[in-house]
Design a protein around this motif. Structure first.
Motif, short mmCIF file in Angstrom:
data_model
loop_
_atom_site.label_atom_id
_atom_site.label_comp_id
_atom_site.label_asym_id
_atom_site.label_seq_id
_atom_site.Cartn_x
_atom_site.Cartn_y
_atom_site.Cartn_z
N GLY A 113 -51.94 -46.48 26.04
CA GLY A 113 -53.33 -45.39 26.88
C GLY A 113 -52.59 -45.44 29.16
O GLY A 113 -50.99 -45.05 28.74
N THR A 114 -53.55 -45.59 29.55
CA THR A 114 -52.99 -44.81 30.63
C THR A 114 -52.80 -45.97 31.81
O THR A 114 -53.10 -47.31 31.24
CB THR A 114 -53.89 -43.80 32.34
OG1 THR A 114 -55.05 -44.27 31.65
CG2 THR A 114 -54.37 -43.01 31.43
N ALA A 115 -52.05 -45.99 32.63
CA ALA A 115 -51.35 -47.19 33.56
C ALA A 115 -50.96 -46.37 35.36
O ALA A 115 -51.08 -45.58 35.47
CB ALA A 115 -50.53 -47.88 33.39
N GLU A 116 -51.43 -47.65 35.95
CA GLU A 116 -51.34 -47.28 37.57
C GLU A 116 -50.52 -47.49 37.87
O GLU A 116 -49.88 -49.02 37.65
CB GLU A 116 -52.30 -47.82 37.85
CG GLU A 116 -53.85 -46.79 37.72
CD GLU A 116 -55.04 -47.56 39.40
OE1 GLU A 116 -54.53 -48.49 40.11
OE2 GLU A 116 -56.23 -47.01 39.05
N MET A 117 -49.21 -47.02 38.75
CA MET A 117 -48.15 -47.66 38.89
C MET A 117 -47.93 -48.48 39.99
O MET A 117 -49.04 -48.64 41.46
CB MET A 117 -47.23 -46.54 39.37
CG MET A 117 -46.84 -45.66 39.02
SD MET A 117 -46.07 -45.61 36.91
CE MET A 117 -43.98 -45.66 38.07
N GLY A 118 -47.39 -50.01 39.59
CA GLY A 118 -47.79 -51.01 40.69
C GLY A 118 -47.08 -51.37 41.99
O GLY A 118 -46.11 -49.63 41.72
N LEU A 354 -35.36 -54.23 35.34
CA LEU A 354 -35.12 -53.64 36.24
C LEU A 354 -36.16 -51.98 36.96
O LEU A 354 -36.78 -52.19 37.54
CB LEU A 354 -34.04 -53.10 36.85
CG LEU A 354 -32.66 -52.45 38.43
CD1 LEU A 354 -33.95 -53.52 39.56
CD2 LEU A 354 -31.72 -52.74 38.09
N ILE A 355 -35.86 -51.66 35.79
CA ILE A 355 -36.42 -49.84 35.59
C ILE A 355 -38.06 -50.13 35.45
O ILE A 355 -39.18 -50.11 35.86
CB ILE A 355 -36.82 -49.53 34.32
CG1 ILE A 355 -34.95 -48.64 34.07
CG2 ILE A 355 -37.50 -48.71 34.15
CD1 ILE A 355 -34.40 -48.04 33.18
N VAL A 356 -38.44 -51.40 34.63
CA VAL A 356 -40.06 -51.62 34.47
C VAL A 356 -40.69 -52.00 36.16
O VAL A 356 -41.98 -52.09 36.63
CB VAL A 356 -40.59 -52.46 33.89
CG1 VAL A 356 -42.19 -53.65 33.84
CG2 VAL A 356 -39.88 -52.12 32.18
N SER A 357 -40.19 -53.58 36.63
CA SER A 357 -40.67 -53.75 38.05
C SER A 357 -40.36 -52.59 39.27
O SER A 357 -41.44 -52.30 39.77
CB SER A 357 -39.37 -54.99 38.51
OG SER A 357 -38.08 -54.48 38.87
N LEU A 358 -39.45 -51.78 39.26
CA LEU A 358 -39.08 -51.00 40.36
C LEU A 358 -39.89 -49.78 39.76
O LEU A 358 -40.37 -49.45 41.13
CB LEU A 358 -37.99 -50.32 39.67
CG LEU A 358 -36.42 -50.94 41.26
CD1 LEU A 358 -35.59 -50.67 41.37
CD2 LEU A 358 -37.47 -51.67 42.27
N PHE A 359 -40.30 -49.01 39.26
CA PHE A 359 -41.58 -48.13 38.73
C PHE A 359 -42.51 -48.99 38.97
O PHE A 359 -44.35 -48.36 38.58
CB PHE A 359 -41.52 -47.41 37.33
CG PHE A 359 -40.38 -46.04 37.62
CD1 PHE A 359 -40.42 -45.19 38.07
CD2 PHE A 359 -38.81 -46.14 37.99
CE1 PHE A 359 -39.96 -43.91 38.93
CE2 PHE A 359 -38.20 -45.24 37.77
CZ PHE A 359 -38.69 -44.59 38.13
N GLY A 360 -42.91 -50.12 38.23
CA GLY A 360 -44.22 -50.60 38.68
C GLY A 360 -45.05 -50.09 37.28
O GLY A 360 -45.97 -50.64 37.25
N PHE A 361 -44.49 -50.44 35.52
CA PHE A 361 -45.06 -50.06 34.59
C PHE A 361 -45.39 -52.13 34.66
O PHE A 361 -45.29 -52.92 35.02
CB PHE A 361 -44.01 -50.15 33.68
CG PHE A 361 -44.06 -49.15 34.07
CD1 PHE A 361 -44.34 -47.52 33.49
CD2 PHE A 361 -42.33 -48.46 34.52
CE1 PHE A 361 -44.17 -46.04 33.53
CE2 PHE A 361 -42.30 -46.84 34.69
CZ PHE A 361 -43.40 -45.56 34.39
N PRO A 362 -46.55 -52.10 33.39
CA PRO A 362 -46.93 -53.48 33.63
C PRO A 362 -46.16 -53.93 32.30
O PRO A 362 -45.39 -53.53 32.20
CB PRO A 362 -48.29 -53.17 32.78
CG PRO A 362 -48.43 -51.18 32.28
CD PRO A 362 -47.23 -50.50 33.58
N ALA A 363 -46.49 -55.09 32.21
CA ALA A 363 -45.12 -56.75 30.99
C ALA A 363 -45.08 -55.72 29.97
O ALA A 363 -43.70 -55.59 29.54
CB ALA A 363 -45.79 -57.50 30.89
N GLU A 364 -46.12 -55.23 29.32
CA GLU A 364 -45.76 -54.38 27.85
C GLU A 364 -44.70 -53.65 27.45
O GLU A 364 -44.60 -53.08 26.33
CB GLU A 364 -47.58 -53.98 27.62
CG GLU A 364 -48.25 -54.91 27.72
CD GLU A 364 -49.32 -55.29 28.96
OE1 GLU A 364 -50.24 -56.19 29.06
OE2 GLU A 364 -48.89 -54.87 29.40
#
Length: 410
Positions: A113-118, A354-364
């Motif tokens: 689905g869609t996600a907003e950058m964290g 690091l990629i997930v956290s710095l771009f703000g992607f969800p944990a999934e």
């Protein structure tokens, strides 16, 4: 060259390659059961990692400590940083163009689905942790390669200021360096069996996913690595040493490339890289500095893979992968994650986090790119480690002048 000369020149890399191919076939046939061979591969990898920390510390300390010409040291370090950044930027541009033409998430059945950058995580603490540790015991771990390198350079400068290679400590370091390299040659005799078993386990565990939802990522990334190696490696070698540089690079790059492909670790490939640089004609004081730092900082293959993973996540979460700001952030994150990836084989899970956290992607998002990491790690590490050998040649060109290689040959 006749058959005997070809066999003499390429015997060990051919045996290594045969071990990996045999392991891959065994893994494909046995599937998950191939994990029974994992201990053989782990023993070899563990032996390589055991020798890496003392080898890096002693080689850098002895190289810097015996270098009475501080101007030469400054030139080595300055050209090293410039070359690492330049090749990393070239790799970044290449992969950004590629993922825009061939989106890695196209036609996949995965849908998040869609996600907003964290909110982006501050990178200040990451930088501090990358170059320092808060206790001396932290310097005894291969997971802290940059702090080890910083400490080794400082120690080498202190040795140089208190007598250099003729001092008791300088002589001890030079003798230790010889002992350690002898141990490396002993460990490498196990490489064909160790790499074969390691690769059998890898293919047995992750092989089916190569034709599943992640197939397009593999189809985009593997040819991209091949193009980078075929086009840019000879170009870099030519800039470093002309036609002779290309010839020597092609002759000696196979061992590091195969070892890196099998071990999936630039750090574990360090001993083989040092041997390759010696045969090419790179001065030891240069290779002893450039290679350990390259194993941690020079990550063209990881830059390619990190940006491919980022583009994949943007596609999965239906976020347009466009804009100068997005591309610039991708390059910065790719370089940072490459630093983190350098210590461990097969995945670099902290790098993916690091990629997930710095771009703000969800944990999934984490398990998605963690799986990709296992699939693309062999060619990424192959480019990383073999690129260090070529970087050493380029640094030598800057430090010793245009005709450095012809002088060594004569």
């Amino acid at each position: 060259m006749n058959k005997k000369e070809v066999w003499k020149s390429y015997r060990f890399p051919l045996i290594l390659l045969a071990g990996i191919v045999t392991g891959a076939i065994i893994g494909a046939v046995m599937g998950k059961k191939a994990t029974v061979l994992a201990p053989l591969g782990d023993i070899f990898i563990n032996l390589m990692f055991t020798i890496v920390v003392p080898m890096v510390f002693v080689s850098i300390t002895s190289a810097v400590g015996s270098m009475l010409n501080m101007k030469r040291l400054g030139k080595i370090l300055g050209s090293l940083v410039l070359i690492f950044i330049t090749t990393g930027l070239i790799a970044s541009v290449l992969v950004l163009v590629t993922v825009n033409i061939f989106p890695p998430a196209a036609n996949t059945t995965i849908s998040m689905g869609t996600a907003e950058m964290g909110e982006a995580t501050s990178i200040g603490s990451m930088i501090v942790k990358s170059v320092t540790v808060n206790d001396f015991t932290g310097l005894l771990s291969r997971k802290n390669m940059l702090p080890i390198i910083v400490f080794a350079i400082m120690t080498g400068l202190a040795v140089a200021a208190t007598g250099g290679e003729e001092s008791p400590v300088g002589k001890l370091l030079n003798n230790l360096n010889k002992v350690i390299m002898k141990m490396v040659s002993m460990i490498m005799k196990l490489a064909p069996i160790g790499l074969g078993a390691y690769f059998a386990n890898l293919v047995g565990e992750f092989g089916p996913q190569l034709i599943g939802d992640y197939g397009r990522v593999v189809l985009v990334y593997y040819p991209l690595c091949l193009i980078y190696a075929v086009v840019f490696f000879p170009l870099y070698a030519y800039l470093a040493g002309g036609k002779l540089g290309v010839k020597r690079m092609l002759k000696n790059i196979i061992n590091p490339a195969i070892t890196a492909f099998g071990t999936q670790s630039s750090v574990a490939t360090l001993p083989v890289n040092m041997e390759a640089c010696k045969k090419i004609g790179v001065s030891e004081d240069i290779s002893n500095i450039v290679l350990p730092m390259g194993a941690t900082m020079h990550m063209d293959g990881s830059v390619l893979s990190s940006i491919t993973k980022i583009a994949f996540l943007f596609g999965i979460f239906q976020i347009p992968y466009t804009g100068v700001g997005t591309y610039a952030m991708s390059i910065v994150v790719a370089i940072l994650s490459a630093f983190v990836l350098s210590g461990a084989p097969g995945g670099g899970l902290v790098g993916e986090m690091l990629i997930v956290s710095l771009f703000g992607f969800p944990a999934e998002a984490f398990p998605l790119i963690a799986t990709i990491g296992f699939l693309v790690d062999p060619p990424a590490t192959c480019l990383n480690a073999s690129g260090d050998t070529i970087a050493s040649m380029m640094v030598t060109r800057v430090v010793e002048g245009k005709n450095w290689l012809t002088k060594k040959a004569s």
